[in-house]
Design a protein around this motif. Structure first.
Motif, PDB file in Angstrom:
ATOM      1  N   LEU A 180       0.858  -1.182   0.000  1.00 38.25           N
ATOM      2  CA  LEU A 180       0.000   0.000   0.000  1.00 38.25           C
ATOM      3  C   LEU A 180       0.892   1.229   0.000  1.00 38.25           C
ATOM      4  O   LEU A 180       1.970   1.214   0.620  1.00 38.25           O
ATOM      5  N   ASP A 181       0.456   2.285  -0.672  1.00 38.40           N
ATOM      6  CA  ASP A 181       1.233   3.517  -0.554  1.00 38.40           C
ATOM      7  C   ASP A 181       1.030   4.097   0.845  1.00 38.40           C
ATOM      8  O   ASP A 181       0.136   3.683   1.596  1.00 38.40           O
ATOM      9  N   ASP A 182       1.890   5.028   1.203  1.00 37.21           N
ATOM     10  CA  ASP A 182       1.897   5.543   2.578  1.00 37.21           C
ATOM     11  C   ASP A 182       0.547   6.124   2.965  1.00 37.21           C
ATOM     12  O   ASP A 182       0.050   5.926   4.092  1.00 37.21           O
ATOM     13  N   GLU A 183      -0.070   6.864   2.044  1.00 39.13           N
ATOM     14  CA  GLU A 183      -1.340   7.511   2.353  1.00 39.13           C
ATOM     15  C   GLU A 183      -2.438   6.478   2.592  1.00 39.13           C
ATOM     16  O   GLU A 183      -3.236   6.599   3.544  1.00 39.13           O
ATOM     17  N   THR A 184      -2.491   5.448   1.744  1.00 38.14           N
ATOM     18  CA  THR A 184      -3.521   4.424   1.903  1.00 38.14           C
ATOM     19  C   THR A 184      -3.294   3.615   3.171  1.00 38.14           C
ATOM     20  O   THR A 184      -4.242   3.265   3.892  1.00 38.14           O
ATOM     21  N   PHE A 185      -2.027   3.307   3.466  1.00 36.89           N
ATOM     22  CA  PHE A 185      -1.713   2.587   4.701  1.00 36.89           C
ATOM     23  C   PHE A 185      -2.187   3.383   5.921  1.00 36.89           C
ATOM     24  O   PHE A 185      -2.822   2.829   6.833  1.00 36.89           O
ATOM     25  N   ALA A 186      -1.919   4.682   5.944  1.00 40.96           N
ATOM     26  CA  ALA A 186      -2.363   5.508   7.068  1.00 40.96           C
ATOM     27  C   ALA A 186      -3.883   5.522   7.162  1.00 40.96           C
ATOM     28  O   ALA A 186      -4.443   5.461   8.271  1.00 40.96           O
ATOM     29  N   LEU A 187      -4.555   5.577   6.013  1.00 41.43           N
ATOM     30  CA  LEU A 187      -6.016   5.573   6.004  1.00 41.43           C
ATOM     31  C   LEU A 187      -6.562   4.279   6.610  1.00 41.43           C
ATOM     32  O   LEU A 187      -7.494   4.302   7.427  1.00 41.43           O
ATOM     33  N   VAL A 188      -5.976   3.141   6.222  1.00 44.21           N
ATOM     34  CA  VAL A 188      -6.414   1.852   6.771  1.00 44.21           C
ATOM     35  C   VAL A 188      -6.255   1.856   8.288  1.00 44.21           C
ATOM     36  O   VAL A 188      -7.181   1.468   9.031  1.00 44.21           O
ATOM     37  N   CYS A 189      -5.111   2.289   8.765  1.00 45.08           N
ATOM     38  CA  CYS A 189      -4.866   2.283  10.210  1.00 45.08           C
ATOM     39  C   CYS A 189      -5.847   3.191  10.948  1.00 45.08           C
ATOM     40  O   CYS A 189      -6.383   2.822  12.008  1.00 45.08           O
ATOM     41  N   GLU A 190      -6.086   4.359  10.403  1.00 46.29           N
ATOM     42  CA  GLU A 190      -6.992   5.301  11.059  1.00 46.29           C
ATOM     43  C   GLU A 190      -8.429   4.781  11.061  1.00 46.29           C
ATOM     44  O   GLU A 190      -9.151   4.926  12.060  1.00 46.29           O
ATOM     45  N   GLU A 191      -8.858   4.146   9.962  1.00 41.48           N
ATOM     46  CA  GLU A 191     -10.211   3.601   9.908  1.00 41.48           C
ATOM     47  C   GLU A 191     -10.379   2.437  10.881  1.00 41.48           C
ATOM     48  O   GLU A 191     -11.411   2.306  11.545  1.00 41.48           O
ATOM     49  N   VAL A 192      -9.375   1.578  10.959  1.00 41.22           N
ATOM     50  CA  VAL A 192      -9.441   0.470  11.918  1.00 41.22           C
ATOM     51  C   VAL A 192      -9.492   1.008  13.339  1.00 41.22           C
ATOM     52  O   VAL A 192     -10.268   0.524  14.177  1.00 41.22           O
ATOM     53  N   ALA A 224       5.854   8.121  13.130  1.00 42.91           N
ATOM     54  CA  ALA A 224       5.102   9.377  13.169  1.00 42.91           C
ATOM     55  C   ALA A 224       3.600   9.116  13.185  1.00 42.91           C
ATOM     56  O   ALA A 224       2.842   9.795  13.887  1.00 42.91           O
ATOM     57  N   LEU A 225       3.152   8.108  12.418  1.00 43.88           N
ATOM     58  CA  LEU A 225       1.733   7.757  12.418  1.00 43.88           C
ATOM     59  C   LEU A 225       1.317   7.260  13.795  1.00 43.88           C
ATOM     60  O   LEU A 225       0.252   7.630  14.309  1.00 43.88           O
ATOM     61  N   ARG A 226       2.148   6.417  14.405  1.00 45.35           N
ATOM     62  CA  ARG A 226       1.870   5.937  15.761  1.00 45.35           C
ATOM     63  C   ARG A 226       1.685   7.115  16.716  1.00 45.35           C
ATOM     64  O   ARG A 226       0.727   7.178  17.491  1.00 45.35           O
ATOM     65  N   ASP A 227       2.608   8.066  16.638  1.00 47.49           N
ATOM     66  CA  ASP A 227       2.567   9.196  17.559  1.00 47.49           C
ATOM     67  C   ASP A 227       1.345  10.068  17.324  1.00 47.49           C
ATOM     68  O   ASP A 227       0.820  10.690  18.260  1.00 47.49           O
ATOM     69  N   SER A 228       0.859  10.119  16.084  1.00 50.22           N
ATOM     70  CA  SER A 228      -0.313  10.948  15.782  1.00 50.22           C
ATOM     71  C   SER A 228      -1.619  10.304  16.242  1.00 50.22           C
ATOM     72  O   SER A 228      -2.608  11.005  16.472  1.00 50.22           O
ATOM     73  N   ILE A 229      -1.626   8.973  16.371  1.00 56.46           N
ATOM     74  CA  ILE A 229      -2.842   8.266  16.795  1.00 56.46           C
ATOM     75  C   ILE A 229      -2.819   7.998  18.289  1.00 56.46           C
ATOM     76  O   ILE A 229      -3.741   8.350  19.027  1.00 56.46           O
ATOM     77  N   ASP A 230      -1.737   7.363  18.753  1.00 56.72           N
ATOM     78  CA  ASP A 230      -1.658   6.957  20.161  1.00 56.72           C
ATOM     79  C   ASP A 230      -0.221   6.517  20.437  1.00 56.72           C
ATOM     80  O   ASP A 230       0.216   5.476  19.950  1.00 56.72           O
ATOM     81  N   ARG A 231       0.496   7.285  21.234  1.00 58.33           N
ATOM     82  CA  ARG A 231       1.912   6.998  21.475  1.00 58.33           C
ATOM     83  C   ARG A 231       2.121   5.680  22.228  1.00 58.33           C
ATOM     84  O   ARG A 231       3.235   5.154  22.243  1.00 58.33           O
ATOM     85  N   SER A 232       1.064   5.158  22.861  1.00 52.95           N
ATOM     86  CA  SER A 232       1.208   3.881  23.569  1.00 52.95           C
ATOM     87  C   SER A 232       0.987   2.674  22.663  1.00 52.95           C
ATOM     88  O   SER A 232       1.094   1.531  23.113  1.00 52.95           O
TER      89      SER A 232
END
Length: 461
Positions: A180-192, A224-232
């Motif tokens: 997945l490209d970076d943008e789509t991967f981030a979208l999947v993670c955020e939707e989940v 960076a994506l981890r930190d933007s959603i939940d650092r834990s």
């Protein structure tokens, strides 16, 4: 659905590192354990030995259906890399419905052996042609549906997969379902993350696949994506599974994989899967880092990867948990048994992981895997104490493996006596999902799996 609060009186339970007789365990309406007491004569009796459920910190669910398909002798040098080609061909025939049916069956098997939560390292994203589904999270939803049907706890870790080799070489045709490209991967993670919010039995993690498959820039984006959603949120990554991987990493960077990761911040909140091939200095650094070593002995044996240096790692204070990985086995007993047995074979000695004279090897392995797996999956599990999830496994004390064993010998008998599991009942989040060795939805899940693998058998190349 929340259950009514209940109090159970267990004949024995594993509390604070040892088995105690006649223990009261209260479960609140949210599925959490309330304060644990010594006796509750009027409570519902659990006629058995209650253990915390074991975390399975590393699984690729779809691989359960390919177990046995790569066990034909190949050319000299048959190894992980030739096994991977069989896996790529298998992926070419899997539909979303197949993924869901396989995941549900796997999770039922895991539950019946005593795993109550799983870390799903989920790198299957696209359709067989490599196209992104209309809903890019389609296969994530299928894994979640399988977990829901089985009633298992889950840390779902969508995987970022970018390259076929160190240095960002383009993915191969066999890897087209992973990318997945970076943008789509981030979208999947955020939707989940939005979907599972409020579900106390589910958690999101992130998984850059490996240094071979993710560039340094991609790894930084995952952090960076981890930190933007939940650092834990936990981060898991494959590292140093094969000698060739180490050699390729040295050629690319001048550093070995574990060293490279530790140099760049891997530590607390990370789980390094396998970490099989380390120098002594890497091993000491990993043990001191706060990261968990994710060990999968049956898969590592099946693939011919090598032995993890468990004895020295434990002596140095390292944390580890166990996973089923390719799911050729679904038993925590087999993973822990072979972790110890591998060390015995290397050292030509017995009882090698536990150093204290007279101490129980079974208790040591079990307790350490609980602690490491709990930390790796970042969920409140792994112990029978107030505030943890009521993820409980009940052993049958009359089972031949346990019959006649005093409490201080039960964990040794559980791990080192026979192959027929003494697990009788299993609770996840306050709900019994296995009763008298039968999963509550076993028949329809097994039938869906049977239909799936029968159809796949006709389509495999």
């Amino acid at each position: 659905m929340p259950a009514a609060p209940r109090t159970y009186r267990a004949d024995a339970a594993f509390i604070a590192g040892s088995l105690r007789a006649d223990v009261a365990i209260s479960v609140d309406a949210r599925g959490n354990i309330a304060p644990v007491g010594e006796s509750a004569p009027q409570a519902e009796r659990i006629a058995g030995i209650v253990l915390p459920g074991m975390p399975d910190l590393h699984s690729h669910a779809f691989q359960r259906a390919m177990a046995g398909l790569a066990e034909r002798a190949g050319p000299e040098g048959d190894n992980f890399w030739s096994w991977r080609e069989v896996m790529y061909r298998f992926l070419g025939v899997l539909s979303p419905e197949d993924v869901q049916a396989i995941a549900a069956q796997l999770y039922v098997e895991c539950l019946k052996h005593g795993f109550t939560t799983v870390g799903e390292f989920h790198y299957l994203h696209n359709d067989p042609a490599g196209a992104v589904y209309d809903d890019p999270a389609e296969l994530s939803w299928r894994v979640l549906a399988g977990a829901e049907a089985a009633g298992i706890g889950l840390t779902l870790m969508p995987v970022l997969y970018q390259a076929s080799q160190f240095g960002g070489a383009p993915p191969t045709e066999g890897q087209r379902r992973f990318v997945l490209d970076d943008e789509t991967f981030a979208l999947v993670c955020e939707e989940v993350d939005k979907h599972i919010a409020g579900n106390a039995d589910w958690r999101l993690g992130l998984a850059p696949h490996s240094l071979r498959a993710v560039t340094p820039e991609g790894l930084a984006e995952v952090v960076a994506l981890r930190d933007s959603i939940d650092r834990s949120m936990p981060i898991h990554i494959h590292a140093a599974e094969q000698v060739r991987e180490v050699e390729d990493c040295l050629a690319w960077s001048g550093r070995r994989p574990v060293d490279w990761l530790l140099d760049r911040g891997a530590g607390e909140g990370w789980c390094l899967i396998h970490a099989t091939h380390m120098t002594d200095e890497e091993r000491r650094r990993l043990a001191a880092s706060g990261a968990v070593a994710g060990l999968c002995p049956t898969t590592e044996a099946n693939l011919g990867d090598g032995f993890f240096p468990i004895r020295d790692f434990v002596d140095e204070g390292g944390l580890f948990g166990v996973g089923t990985d390719s799911n050729v086995s679904t038993s925590p007993v087999e993973e822990l048994r072979w972790l110890e047995y591998g060390c015995r074979l290397q050292r030509r000695a017995r009882n090698v992981v536990e150093r204290e004279v007279g101490a129980s090897v079974g208790r040591s392995l079990f307790s350490r895997a609980l602690a490491g797996g709990t930390k790796a999956l970042a969920r409140p599990i792994g112990a029978i104490e107030a505030g943890r999830r009521a993820d409980l496994v009940v052993l049958d004390p009359d089972h031949p493996a346990l019959a006649g064993r005093p409490l201080d010998r039960v964990l040794d008998a559980f791990l080192f006596n026979g192959n027929d599991t003494p697990v009788r009942d299993v609770m996840v989040g306050g709900h019994f999902v296995v009763r008298d060795r039968e999963h509550v939805r076993e028949a329809p899940i097994r039938e869906a799996f049977r239909r799936t693998v029968t159809r796949l058998a006709d389509r495999l190349p």
